[in-house]
Motif scaffolding. Sequence first.
Motif, PDB file in Angstrom:
ATOM      1  N   GLY A   1      88.306  31.110  24.849  1.00 14.03           N
ATOM      2  CA  GLY A   1      88.900  31.855  25.857  1.00 14.03           C
ATOM      3  C   GLY A   1      90.387  31.462  26.024  1.00 14.03           C
ATOM      4  N   VAL A   2      90.898  30.286  25.404  1.00 12.01           N
ATOM      5  CA  VAL A   2      92.193  29.554  25.552  1.00 12.01           C
ATOM      6  C   VAL A   2      93.309  30.654  25.590  1.00 12.01           C
ATOM      7  CG1 VAL A   2      93.781  28.105  24.889  1.00 12.01           C
ATOM      8  CG2 VAL A   2      91.474  27.448  24.753  1.00 12.01           C
ATOM      9  N   ASP A   3      93.956  30.617  26.677  1.00  8.30           N
ATOM     10  CA  ASP A   3      95.048  31.781  26.633  1.00  8.30           C
ATOM     11  C   ASP A   3      96.325  31.556  25.915  1.00  8.30           C
ATOM     12  OD1 ASP A   3      94.113  33.395  29.143  1.00  8.30           O
ATOM     13  OD2 ASP A   3      94.011  31.366  30.019  1.00  8.30           O
ATOM     14  N   GLY A   4      96.535  30.290  25.736  1.00  6.52           N
ATOM     15  CA  GLY A   4      97.869  29.928  24.865  1.00  6.52           C
ATOM     16  C   GLY A   4      97.706  28.798  23.997  1.00  6.52           C
ATOM     17  N   LEU A   5      98.033  28.923  22.605  1.00  3.68           N
ATOM     18  CA  LEU A   5      97.821  27.864  21.721  1.00  3.68           C
ATOM     19  C   LEU A   5      99.178  27.470  21.445  1.00  3.68           C
ATOM     20  CD1 LEU A   5      94.967  28.355  19.315  1.00  3.68           C
ATOM     21  CD2 LEU A   5      95.129  26.565  20.606  1.00  3.68           C
ATOM     22  N   ILE A   6      99.780  26.451  21.690  1.00  2.00           N
ATOM     23  CA  ILE A   6     100.920  25.939  21.168  1.00  2.00           C
ATOM     24  C   ILE A   6     100.604  25.046  19.772  1.00  2.00           C
ATOM     25  CG2 ILE A   6     103.046  24.788  21.555  1.00  2.00           C
ATOM     26  CD1 ILE A   6     102.816  25.920  24.335  1.00  2.00           C
ATOM     27  N   VAL A   7     100.936  25.210  18.731  1.00  2.46           N
ATOM     28  CA  VAL A   7     100.503  24.437  17.587  1.00  2.46           C
ATOM     29  C   VAL A   7     101.701  23.689  17.111  1.00  2.46           C
ATOM     30  CG1 VAL A   7      99.603  24.532  15.321  1.00  2.46           C
ATOM     31  CG2 VAL A   7      98.980  26.026  16.867  1.00  2.46           C
ATOM     32  N   VAL A   8     101.594  22.458  16.910  1.00  5.76           N
ATOM     33  CA  VAL A   8     102.767  21.597  16.826  1.00  5.76           C
ATOM     34  C   VAL A   8     102.882  21.160  15.417  1.00  5.76           C
ATOM     35  CG1 VAL A   8     104.346  19.498  17.343  1.00  5.76           C
ATOM     36  CG2 VAL A   8     102.777  20.761  19.141  1.00  5.76           C
ATOM     37  N   GLY A   9     103.868  21.290  14.423  1.00  6.99           N
ATOM     38  CA  GLY A   9     103.911  20.740  13.082  1.00  6.99           C
ATOM     39  C   GLY A   9     103.394  21.677  12.134  1.00  6.99           C
ATOM     40  N   GLU A  10     103.908  21.492  10.874  1.00 13.75           N
ATOM     41  CA  GLU A  10     103.491  22.279   9.769  1.00 13.75           C
ATOM     42  C   GLU A  10     102.085  22.077   9.541  1.00 13.75           C
ATOM     43  OE1 GLU A  10     105.005  23.232   5.309  1.00 13.75           O
ATOM     44  OE2 GLU A  10     106.419  22.204   6.567  1.00 13.75           O
ATOM     45  N   GLU A  11     101.695  20.996   9.389  1.00 13.63           N
ATOM     46  CA  GLU A  11     100.425  20.484   9.049  1.00 13.63           C
ATOM     47  C   GLU A  11      99.315  21.069   9.950  1.00 13.63           C
ATOM     48  OE1 GLU A  11      99.367  16.318   8.192  1.00 13.63           O
ATOM     49  OE2 GLU A  11     101.280  16.135   7.149  1.00 13.63           O
ATOM     50  N   ALA A  12      99.501  21.522  11.206  1.00 10.55           N
ATOM     51  CA  ALA A  12      98.580  21.953  12.211  1.00 10.55           C
ATOM     52  C   ALA A  12      98.599  23.333  12.264  1.00 10.55           C
ATOM     53  CB  ALA A  12      99.171  21.469  13.478  1.00 10.55           C
ATOM     54  N   ALA A  13      99.599  24.106  11.406  1.00 10.80           N
ATOM     55  CA  ALA A  13      99.835  25.613  11.450  1.00 10.80           C
ATOM     56  C   ALA A  13      98.381  26.452  11.117  1.00 10.80           C
ATOM     57  CB  ALA A  13     100.648  25.994  10.273  1.00 10.80           C
ATOM     58  N   PRO A  14      97.657  25.767  10.499  1.00 11.26           N
ATOM     59  CA  PRO A  14      96.239  26.598  10.245  1.00 11.26           C
ATOM     60  C   PRO A  14      95.282  26.853  11.599  1.00 11.26           C
ATOM     61  CG  PRO A  14      96.649  25.079   8.416  1.00 11.26           C
ATOM     62  CD  PRO A  14      97.477  24.769   9.507  1.00 11.26           C
ATOM     63  N   ILE A  15      95.688  25.960  12.609  1.00  6.40           N
ATOM     64  CA  ILE A  15      95.009  26.319  13.895  1.00  6.40           C
ATOM     65  C   ILE A  15      95.502  27.601  14.536  1.00  6.40           C
ATOM     66  CG2 ILE A  15      94.945  25.452  16.272  1.00  6.40           C
ATOM     67  CD1 ILE A  15      95.402  22.646  15.210  1.00  6.40           C
ATOM     68  N   ALA A  16      96.927  27.932  14.370  1.00  8.07           N
ATOM     69  CA  ALA A  16      97.099  29.035  14.745  1.00  8.07           C
ATOM     70  C   ALA A  16      96.388  30.298  13.955  1.00  8.07           C
ATOM     71  CB  ALA A  16      98.597  29.410  14.839  1.00  8.07           C
ATOM     72  N   ASP A  17      96.417  30.171  12.542  1.00  6.01           N
ATOM     73  CA  ASP A  17      95.766  31.065  11.678  1.00  6.01           C
ATOM     74  C   ASP A  17      94.248  31.367  12.166  1.00  6.01           C
ATOM     75  OD1 ASP A  17      98.318  31.115  10.339  1.00  6.01           O
ATOM     76  OD2 ASP A  17      97.446  29.767   8.946  1.00  6.01           O
ATOM     77  N   GLY A  18      93.559  30.302  12.423  1.00  6.29           N
ATOM     78  CA  GLY A  18      92.265  30.405  12.848  1.00  6.29           C
ATOM     79  C   GLY A  18      92.019  31.096  14.008  1.00  6.29           C
ATOM     80  N   ALA A  19      92.986  31.014  15.082  1.00 10.50           N
ATOM     81  CA  ALA A  19      92.822  31.450  16.325  1.00 10.50           C
ATOM     82  C   ALA A  19      93.382  32.986  15.955  1.00 10.50           C
ATOM     83  CB  ALA A  19      93.683  30.934  17.377  1.00 10.50           C
ATOM     84  N   ALA A  20      94.223  33.310  15.442  1.00  8.51           N
ATOM     85  CA  ALA A  20      94.754  34.696  15.480  1.00  8.51           C
ATOM     86  C   ALA A  20      93.636  35.607  14.691  1.00  8.51           C
ATOM     87  CB  ALA A  20      96.118  34.774  14.451  1.00  8.51           C
ATOM     88  N   GLY A  21      92.841  34.960  13.653  1.00  7.17           N
ATOM     89  CA  GLY A  21      92.141  35.778  13.064  1.00  7.17           C
ATOM     90  C   GLY A  21      90.586  35.892  13.512  1.00  7.17           C
ATOM     91  N   THR A  22      90.571  35.605  14.932  1.00  5.96           N
ATOM     92  CA  THR A  22      89.329  35.538  15.775  1.00  5.96           C
ATOM     93  C   THR A  22      89.299  36.784  16.382  1.00  5.96           C
ATOM     94  OG1 THR A  22      89.109  33.155  15.856  1.00  5.96           O
ATOM     95  CG2 THR A  22      87.683  34.372  17.366  1.00  5.96           C
ATOM     96  N   ALA A  23      88.039  37.628  16.114  1.00  2.08           N
ATOM     97  CA  ALA A  23      88.094  39.096  16.397  1.00  2.08           C
ATOM     98  C   ALA A  23      87.932  38.938  18.075  1.00  2.08           C
ATOM     99  CB  ALA A  23      86.694  39.770  16.020  1.00  2.08           C
ATOM    100  N   GLY A  24      88.757  39.762  18.921  1.00  3.65           N
ATOM    101  CA  GLY A  24      88.621  39.818  20.343  1.00  3.65           C
ATOM    102  C   GLY A  24      89.543  38.968  20.903  1.00  3.65           C
ATOM    103  N   TRP A  25      90.119  37.965  20.337  1.00  2.88           N
ATOM    104  CA  TRP A  25      90.974  36.842  21.130  1.00  2.88           C
ATOM    105  C   TRP A  25      91.961  37.808  21.824  1.00  2.88           C
ATOM    106  CZ3 TRP A  25      95.241  33.404  19.675  1.00  2.88           C
ATOM    107  CH2 TRP A  25      95.576  32.604  20.598  1.00  2.88           C
ATOM    108  N   GLN A  26      92.386  37.430  23.028  1.00  3.11           N
ATOM    109  CA  GLN A  26      93.598  38.096  23.480  1.00  3.11           C
ATOM    110  C   GLN A  26      94.718  37.083  23.785  1.00  3.11           C
ATOM    111  OE1 GLN A  26      93.716  41.811  24.269  1.00  3.11           O
ATOM    112  NE2 GLN A  26      91.739  41.571  22.858  1.00  3.11           N
ATOM    113  N   GLY A  27      94.625  36.050  23.611  1.00  2.88           N
ATOM    114  CA  GLY A  27      95.578  34.893  23.786  1.00  2.88           C
ATOM    115  C   GLY A  27      96.812  35.158  22.756  1.00  2.88           C
TER     116      GLY A  27
END
Length: 477
Positions: A397-423
């Motif tokens: 339930g993290v409200d905001g993810l700030i992903v730093v750098g190109e190598e970390a970009a898949p973190i945002a992809d994983g969160a965005a693909g999680t069903a029901g996440w409103q962050g």
Amino acid sequence: MIALTLDRIAEITRTRIRGSARPDATVTGPVVVDSRQAGPGSLFVALGGERADGHDFAGAAVAAGAAAVLGSRPVEAPQLLADGGDDGVVAALGRLGRAVADGVTAAGADIVGVTGSSGKTTTKDLLAQVLGGLGPVVAPAGSFNNEIGHPLTVLRADSDTRFVVLEKAARGIGHIAHLCTIAPPRIGVVLNVGSAHMGEFGGREAIAQAKGELVEALPSAADGGVAVLNTDDDAVRAMAARTAARVVTYGRGEGADVRARDVELDAAGRARFTLEMNGGSAPVRLAVVGEHQVHNALAVAAVAAEFGMGAAAAAEALAQAGPVSRWRMEVDELGDGTTVVNDAYNANPESMAAALRTLGAIAERRRSFAVLGAMAELGGEAREAHEETGRLAASLGVDGLIVVGEEAAPIADGAAGTAGWQGEAVAVPDAAGAVEALRTRLRPKDVVLVKGSRVAGLEKVAEKVAEGLTASGKDAQ
């Protein structure tokens, strides 16, 4: 350091006395690699570097009182000259460390080694504080855990030292075994086998092989050797078969020799539990943050028990042992109610998961933000590991993810693909971008976690937030 003449040091280190050095001159310590730390009676170790060569500062070290310079090329100063460039200097430093280690153990000191994929530095810090109640302790500052930091730490010991607590890192098979030849431990602690440096090792089995070199180096049970193993980690538990030392286990399961039960977290993310060991029990309230600290504390209690400390005494000492090394679950409570969790020193999948769970426990009904950088050295597992971190953040339930750098970009992809996440997931190029993203989003009473591998330099983000960076506060640009 134990006082030694240059003549004796040259014999130990297999170096040559040259220049204006007097064989009977005495080194009383400290041994340093930074000329600015040199003082009367010190030994300055000159090493090459990307930006500066230590040999160029030999004169400054001697002017500050150094008795001699240990280096690999001639300098205009009292010198111990090693063959083989920097490698030869490091080898000489290791030999000197071994001589001092042998001297202090002969005088009654115990050497304790700590390794694991995560938690080494915090456990070392806690152990140094707990054992400090029993006698003088020498332990490294921060993560001084390699072939240079290891002997430099040992060389701070003297005849009054009762305990030497050493952190042991590995970037390949044989590294920990080598460190154990510099300062042979009587007690070895293995915390866990995770994914840190997966890219370098190639797999968890190889990591376990490297970490287990610590228990292989211990004396036999008959000679006092003790292996302290995390029984909740299957790879660590299996190391019992690799040592002749007596095995002491710790964990949260029923079968552990040193056990935690009834674990809870308070509103600040600090664990409390009942410690059970040696037939006794006592309540513990930790001063460090995160549920993952329970295992670190149990490892410390298991070592303390080897020196006669009972459950009640260990619980009291653990309750008073706080964070020491920077940027490891540092928690700042700001005047506007914002909470900053600075865990920016390093990151791997296991420590990321532990930090995110701690963020959730602290935030509870408050808004939570996670500023996350890349996890380095994961090899072919990198993308999936980063995506899994994002999925975990979303599930917590993290409200905001700030992903730093190109190598970390898949973190945002994983969160965005999680069903029901409103962050919200935001990608930024660097630490400055993370500061700007927070500046427009953060409000008083929010909770912010900052974590990433060392190269990301995300401690700067935490420092900006701690200075008062909120949308309603001052501009921290």
